[in-house]
Scaffold this active site. Structure first.
Site, PDB file in Angstrom:
ATOM      1  N   VAL A  68       0.868  -1.181   0.000  1.00 48.17           N
ATOM      2  CA  VAL A  68       0.000   0.000   0.000  1.00 48.17           C
ATOM      3  C   VAL A  68       0.897   1.221   0.000  1.00 48.17           C
ATOM      4  CG1 VAL A  68      -1.960  -1.102   1.150  1.00 48.17           C
ATOM      5  CG2 VAL A  68      -0.173  -0.006   2.525  1.00 48.17           C
ATOM      6  N   SER A  69       0.320   2.377  -0.290  1.00 49.01           N
ATOM      7  CA  SER A  69       1.122   3.584  -0.476  1.00 49.01           C
ATOM      8  C   SER A  69       1.415   4.348   0.804  1.00 49.01           C
ATOM      9  CB  SER A  69       0.421   4.529  -1.465  1.00 49.01           C
ATOM     10  OG  SER A  69       0.361   3.946  -2.737  1.00 49.01           O
TER      11      SER A  69
END
Length: 208
Positions: A68-69
């Site tokens: 995920v970012s």
């Protein structure tokens, strides 16, 4: 299965007569090794490589990769890991899940570097990801090409569009602009903050 075999075993593996094998060797179509006593020996991995690929792949690891970012997506990261673990377990694979928390445009993440090193060192035989863009926001096709060259099977669980792609892309773009504007104007300058506020406004408007 023995890899180095005599002429009779080699002929049987190829489905030809021993005389045919001897003729191929005499014409240079096939090269055999010889023992000290002068006996012919054949490498089945060269004659029938497909017989050994499955066994070699089984000895290599299956890796599930999740990413995920940003920090506020940690719950999504845990869900990705659970999905990968459940899928791999149901297939009966011996596996490990590697996870990264970072921008999809950043190719220096620890998990990604570990993954690529394992692929290049022939330690990984299968890569499992939830979505294509979980690997990298941009550049995933290059990694897939490396996997193909190294005979690594790639399993993408959801071939459709990842519902968080636009959000991740917006965050990635904002992160890049943040870094470059800070270098250009200074992290505390008025120009830098004004630029970031404008970008954030544009991102929010695009989401709505």
């Amino acid at each position: 299965m023995e890899r180095i075999v005599g002429i009779s075993e080699a002929a049987e593996a190829l489905g030809v007569a021993i005389s045919t094998l001897r003729r191929w060797q005499a014409s240079g179509k096939m090269v055999a090794e010889h023992t000290v006593g002068g006996h012919r020996r054949y490498d089945l991995a060269k004659l029938r490589p497909e017989l050994f690929r499955a066994a070699e792949a089984a000895q290599r690891k299956t890796i599930g990769y999740a990413r995920v970012s940003s920090q506020d997506q940690k719950d999504d990261l845990e869900r990705q890991k659970q999905v990968l673990e459940l899928y791999c377990a149901r297939q009966g694979w011996t596996f490990e899940v590697v996870a990264d928390l970072g921008c999809g445009m950043n190719d220096h993440k620890k998990g990604l570097k570990r993954l690529l090193t394992g692929i290049l060192d022939d330690q990984i035989g299968r890569l499992v990801i939830a979505h294509k863009d979980r690997l990298l926001g941009f550049g995933a096709e290059l990694v897939f090409a490396i996997c193909e060259a190294k005979k690594v099977e790639v399993v993408i669980l959801n071939q459709g569009e990842d519902t968080t792609f636009e959000e991740d892309l917006a965050k990635d773009v904002l992160e890049i602009i943040t870094v470059f504007s800070a270098r250009l104007y200074g992290s505390r300058s008025h120009k830098n903050q004004k630029l970031l506020d404008g970008v954030k406004g544009a991102v929010e408007e695009a989401r709505s």
